[in-house]
Design a protein around this motif. Structure first.
Motif, PDB file in Angstrom:
ATOM      1  N   THR A  58       0.843  -1.191   0.000  1.00 33.03           N
ATOM      2  CA  THR A  58       0.000   0.000   0.000  1.00 33.03           C
ATOM      3  C   THR A  58       0.883   1.247   0.000  1.00 33.03           C
ATOM      4  OG1 THR A  58      -1.594  -1.272   1.285  1.00 33.03           O
ATOM      5  CG2 THR A  58      -1.926   1.106   1.212  1.00 33.03           C
ATOM      6  N   SER A  59       2.003   1.174   0.730  1.00 35.67           N
ATOM      7  CA  SER A  59       2.986   2.254   0.682  1.00 35.67           C
ATOM      8  C   SER A  59       4.349   1.698   1.079  1.00 35.67           C
ATOM      9  CB  SER A  59       2.580   3.408   1.611  1.00 35.67           C
ATOM     10  OG  SER A  59       2.532   2.945   2.943  1.00 35.67           O
ATOM     11  N   GLY A  60       5.364   2.470   0.813  1.00 33.31           N
ATOM     12  CA  GLY A  60       6.723   2.045   1.142  1.00 33.31           C
ATOM     13  C   GLY A  60       7.539   1.794  -0.111  1.00 33.31           C
ATOM     14  N   HIS A  61       8.796   1.441   0.101  1.00 32.13           N
ATOM     15  CA  HIS A  61       9.727   1.239  -1.007  1.00 32.13           C
ATOM     16  C   HIS A  61      10.289  -0.180  -1.005  1.00 32.13           C
ATOM     17  CE1 HIS A  61       9.908   5.471  -2.048  1.00 32.13           C
ATOM     18  NE2 HIS A  61       9.943   5.730  -0.755  1.00 32.13           N
ATOM     19  N   TYR A  62      10.476  -0.708  -2.211  1.00 32.30           N
ATOM     20  CA  TYR A  62      11.108  -2.022  -2.370  1.00 32.30           C
ATOM     21  C   TYR A  62      12.267  -1.841  -3.340  1.00 32.30           C
ATOM     22  CZ  TYR A  62      11.627  -6.965  -3.842  1.00 32.30           C
ATOM     23  OH  TYR A  62      12.110  -8.211  -4.149  1.00 32.30           O
ATOM     24  N   TRP A  63      13.460  -1.781  -2.775  1.00 29.68           N
ATOM     25  CA  TRP A  63      14.651  -1.643  -3.607  1.00 29.68           C
ATOM     26  C   TRP A  63      15.230  -3.010  -3.899  1.00 29.68           C
ATOM     27  CZ3 TRP A  63      15.546   3.290  -5.084  1.00 29.68           C
ATOM     28  CH2 TRP A  63      15.002   4.310  -4.292  1.00 29.68           C
ATOM     29  N   PHE A  64      15.427  -3.299  -5.173  1.00 29.09           N
ATOM     30  CA  PHE A  64      16.110  -4.535  -5.570  1.00 29.09           C
ATOM     31  C   PHE A  64      17.259  -4.144  -6.470  1.00 29.09           C
ATOM     32  CE2 PHE A  64      17.226  -8.367  -7.647  1.00 29.09           C
ATOM     33  CZ  PHE A  64      16.810  -9.415  -6.843  1.00 29.09           C
ATOM     34  N   ALA A  65      18.477  -4.443  -6.047  1.00 33.80           N
ATOM     35  CA  ALA A  65      19.670  -4.065  -6.801  1.00 33.80           C
ATOM     36  C   ALA A  65      19.593  -2.596  -7.221  1.00 33.80           C
ATOM     37  CB  ALA A  65      19.852  -4.980  -8.019  1.00 33.80           C
ATOM     38  N   GLY A  66      19.176  -1.757  -6.285  1.00 33.57           N
ATOM     39  CA  GLY A  66      19.203  -0.316  -6.517  1.00 33.57           C
ATOM     40  C   GLY A  66      17.999   0.268  -7.229  1.00 33.57           C
ATOM     41  N   GLN A  67      17.039  -0.560  -7.626  1.00 31.83           N
ATOM     42  CA  GLN A  67      15.856  -0.033  -8.320  1.00 31.83           C
ATOM     43  C   GLN A  67      14.631  -0.146  -7.430  1.00 31.83           C
ATOM     44  OE1 GLN A  67      15.238  -1.049 -12.365  1.00 31.83           O
ATOM     45  NE2 GLN A  67      17.176  -2.164 -12.499  1.00 31.83           N
ATOM     46  N   ASP A  68      13.798   0.877  -7.447  1.00 36.78           N
ATOM     47  CA  ASP A  68      12.589   0.864  -6.626  1.00 36.78           C
ATOM     48  C   ASP A  68      11.454   0.180  -7.386  1.00 36.78           C
ATOM     49  OD1 ASP A  68      10.540   1.156  -4.896  1.00 36.78           O
ATOM     50  OD2 ASP A  68      10.706   3.333  -4.705  1.00 36.78           O
ATOM     51  N   LEU A  69      11.221  -1.078  -7.034  1.00 37.77           N
ATOM     52  CA  LEU A  69      10.214  -1.861  -7.758  1.00 37.77           C
ATOM     53  C   LEU A  69       8.791  -1.394  -7.453  1.00 37.77           C
ATOM     54  CD1 LEU A  69      11.691  -5.460  -7.449  1.00 37.77           C
ATOM     55  CD2 LEU A  69      11.898  -3.858  -9.355  1.00 37.77           C
ATOM     56  N   ALA A  70       8.608  -0.709  -6.343  1.00 39.85           N
ATOM     57  CA  ALA A  70       7.264  -0.224  -6.014  1.00 39.85           C
ATOM     58  C   ALA A  70       6.782   0.767  -7.079  1.00 39.85           C
ATOM     59  CB  ALA A  70       7.259   0.419  -4.627  1.00 39.85           C
ATOM     60  N   ARG A  71       7.727   1.296  -7.874  1.00 41.81           N
ATOM     61  CA  ARG A  71       7.343   2.281  -8.886  1.00 41.81           C
ATOM     62  C   ARG A  71       7.282   1.700 -10.301  1.00 41.81           C
ATOM     63  NH1 ARG A  71       6.562   5.394  -5.475  1.00 41.81           N
ATOM     64  NH2 ARG A  71       7.958   6.355  -3.979  1.00 41.81           N
ATOM     65  N   ARG A  72       7.507   0.405 -10.445  1.00 46.25           N
ATOM     66  CA  ARG A  72       7.520  -0.192 -11.778  1.00 46.25           C
ATOM     67  C   ARG A  72       6.132  -0.620 -12.211  1.00 46.25           C
ATOM     68  NH1 ARG A  72      12.040  -1.444 -14.176  1.00 46.25           N
ATOM     69  NH2 ARG A  72      13.781  -0.196 -13.486  1.00 46.25           N
ATOM     70  N   ASP A  73       5.913  -0.627 -13.543  1.00 52.78           N
ATOM     71  CA  ASP A  73       4.609  -1.083 -14.034  1.00 52.78           C
ATOM     72  C   ASP A  73       4.581  -2.614 -14.099  1.00 52.78           C
ATOM     73  OD1 ASP A  73       5.898  -1.866 -16.353  1.00 52.78           O
ATOM     74  OD2 ASP A  73       5.274  -0.104 -17.482  1.00 52.78           O
ATOM     75  N   GLU A  74       3.400  -3.157 -14.348  1.00 46.39           N
ATOM     76  CA  GLU A  74       3.206  -4.609 -14.263  1.00 46.39           C
ATOM     77  C   GLU A  74       4.077  -5.349 -15.279  1.00 46.39           C
ATOM     78  OE1 GLU A  74       2.468  -8.098 -12.985  1.00 46.39           O
ATOM     79  OE2 GLU A  74       1.894  -6.325 -11.844  1.00 46.39           O
ATOM     80  N   ALA A  75       4.254  -4.794 -16.471  1.00 46.25           N
ATOM     81  CA  ALA A  75       5.070  -5.471 -17.491  1.00 46.25           C
ATOM     82  C   ALA A  75       6.519  -5.586 -17.031  1.00 46.25           C
ATOM     83  CB  ALA A  75       4.991  -4.715 -18.822  1.00 46.25           C
ATOM     84  N   ALA A  76       7.024  -4.513 -16.432  1.00 45.24           N
ATOM     85  CA  ALA A  76       8.408  -4.542 -15.939  1.00 45.24           C
ATOM     86  C   ALA A  76       8.541  -5.541 -14.801  1.00 45.24           C
ATOM     87  CB  ALA A  76       8.830  -3.142 -15.474  1.00 45.24           C
ATOM     88  N   LEU A  77       7.527  -5.614 -13.959  1.00 46.31           N
ATOM     89  CA  LEU A  77       7.577  -6.559 -12.837  1.00 46.31           C
ATOM     90  C   LEU A  77       7.507  -8.001 -13.339  1.00 46.31           C
ATOM     91  CD1 LEU A  77       5.358  -4.814 -10.146  1.00 46.31           C
ATOM     92  CD2 LEU A  77       7.856  -4.824 -10.353  1.00 46.31           C
ATOM     93  N   ALA A  78       6.701  -8.239 -14.366  1.00 50.03           N
ATOM     94  CA  ALA A  78       6.608  -9.595 -14.922  1.00 50.03           C
ATOM     95  C   ALA A  78       7.968 -10.025 -15.458  1.00 50.03           C
ATOM     96  CB  ALA A  78       5.549  -9.646 -16.017  1.00 50.03           C
ATOM     97  N   ARG A  79       8.661  -9.119 -16.118  1.00 50.30           N
ATOM     98  CA  ARG A  79      10.002  -9.416 -16.632  1.00 50.30           C
ATOM     99  C   ARG A  79      10.971  -9.672 -15.471  1.00 50.30           C
ATOM    100  NH1 ARG A  79      11.661  -4.703 -18.855  1.00 50.30           N
ATOM    101  NH2 ARG A  79       9.596  -4.573 -19.793  1.00 50.30           N
ATOM    102  N   PHE A  80      10.877  -8.828 -14.462  1.00 52.50           N
ATOM    103  CA  PHE A  80      11.723  -9.002 -13.267  1.00 52.50           C
ATOM    104  C   PHE A  80      11.507 -10.387 -12.657  1.00 52.50           C
ATOM    105  CE2 PHE A  80      11.592  -8.895  -8.583  1.00 52.50           C
ATOM    106  CZ  PHE A  80      12.931  -8.678  -8.307  1.00 52.50           C
ATOM    107  N   ARG A  81      10.251 -10.788 -12.507  1.00 47.14           N
ATOM    108  CA  ARG A  81       9.961 -12.098 -11.899  1.00 47.14           C
ATOM    109  C   ARG A  81      10.524 -13.229 -12.755  1.00 47.14           C
ATOM    110  NH1 ARG A  81       4.873  -9.493 -10.638  1.00 47.14           N
ATOM    111  NH2 ARG A  81       3.909 -10.328 -12.515  1.00 47.14           N
TER     112      ARG A  81
END
Ligand SMILES: Nc1ncnc2c1ncn2[C@@H]1O[C@H](COP(=O)(O)OP(=O)(O)O)[C@@H](O)[C@H]1O
Ligand SMILES: [Mg+2]
Length: 226
Positions: A58-81
């Motif tokens: 709902t809020s907060g930050h998720y940094w993975f290898a320096g990138q904030d995934l909380a701000r990524r769109d669904e397509a980028a997250l699908a690729r990340f997964r």
């Protein structure tokens, strides 16, 4: 590798609000093996799903290898997964209509390997977890332990940096649970980062660090002396 900062996750259903995660701050180093424990309903799966980006805070930050995934769109997250994660579940989640070999090959779906390479990789993955002799069987023809080992093969065949396991031994007897823990321990020794939810204190002790949760919060974090 991972930094969760002030993560909150609230569910609203029928105008009832549930706080699944509150004020979660968590760092996970590359190569760690982290166990998450806590009573049912305390937010363990929500935390794991947040790390897996299948649940959004709902809020907060998720940094993975320096990138904030909380701000990524669904397509980028699908690729990340697809590129970075391997999931293992309590209930195995193999596809009933596919053979063990086909289930494991699904772990390569988003990878661009030549077909020959794929076959070799599937064979190597089956060999690693000891299900080669069940390659052409269907999931229901295997024991729970064999199904979970096949599910692990599917999760690791793409060589994920991070393995997320939600009660991977929860449906297994102690002998099969120990086999699954052996596989996870050796994957970690080879460099995979693992975050595992478990109700088993013995299995949590095999991790290098353990956090305990209560009511959506992390209430303790203990590193094992090695
Ligand atoms: N989709 C959902 N809708 C509403 N509430 C949910 C949902 N998923 C989980 N919750 C609630 O969030 C809390 C944490 O759940 P969960 O992360 O599954 O706990 P655990 O894995 O520790 O048992 C619980 O109170 C649960 O009822
Ligand atoms: Mg759970």
């Amino acid at each position: 590798m991972i930094r969760l900062q002030n993560i909150q996750r609230r569910y609203i259903s029928d105008s009832v609000e549930t706080t699944a995660l509150a004020d979660i701050d968590l760092d996970v180093e590359a190569g760690e093996f982290l166990a998450i424990m806590g009573p049912s309903g305390c937010g363990k799966s929500t935390l794991l799903n947040t790390l897996g980006t299948v649940d959004r805070p709902t809020s907060g930050h998720y940094w993975f290898a320096g990138q904030d995934l909380a701000r990524r769109d669904e397509a980028a997250l699908a690729r990340f997964r697809a590129e970075t994660l391997g999931f293992v579940f309590q209930s195995f989640n193999l596809i009933d209509e596919l053979t063990i070999q086909e289930n494991i090959e699904l772990g390569l779906t988003y990878r661009k390997d030549a077909p020959g390479d794929r076959r070799e990789r599937v064979a190597a993955a089956m060999d690693r977890v000891g299900v080669s002799h069940r390659a052409r069987h269907f999931p229901h023809q295997l024991s729970g332990g064999q199904q979970q080992r096949a599910a692990i093969a599917r999760a690791i065949i793409g060589e994920p940096k991070l393995i997320l396991a939600d009660e991977p031994t929860g449906n297994l007897d102690s002998e099969n649970g120990a086999q699954v823990m052996d596989i996870l321990t050796s994957l970690n020794a080879e460099g995979a980062t693992i975050v595992m939810v478990t109700h088993s204190p013995a299995h949590a002790d095999m991790a290098r660090r353990r956090i305990d949760m209560l009511d959506g919060r992390i209430v303790s974090s203990v590193a094992r002396a090695i």
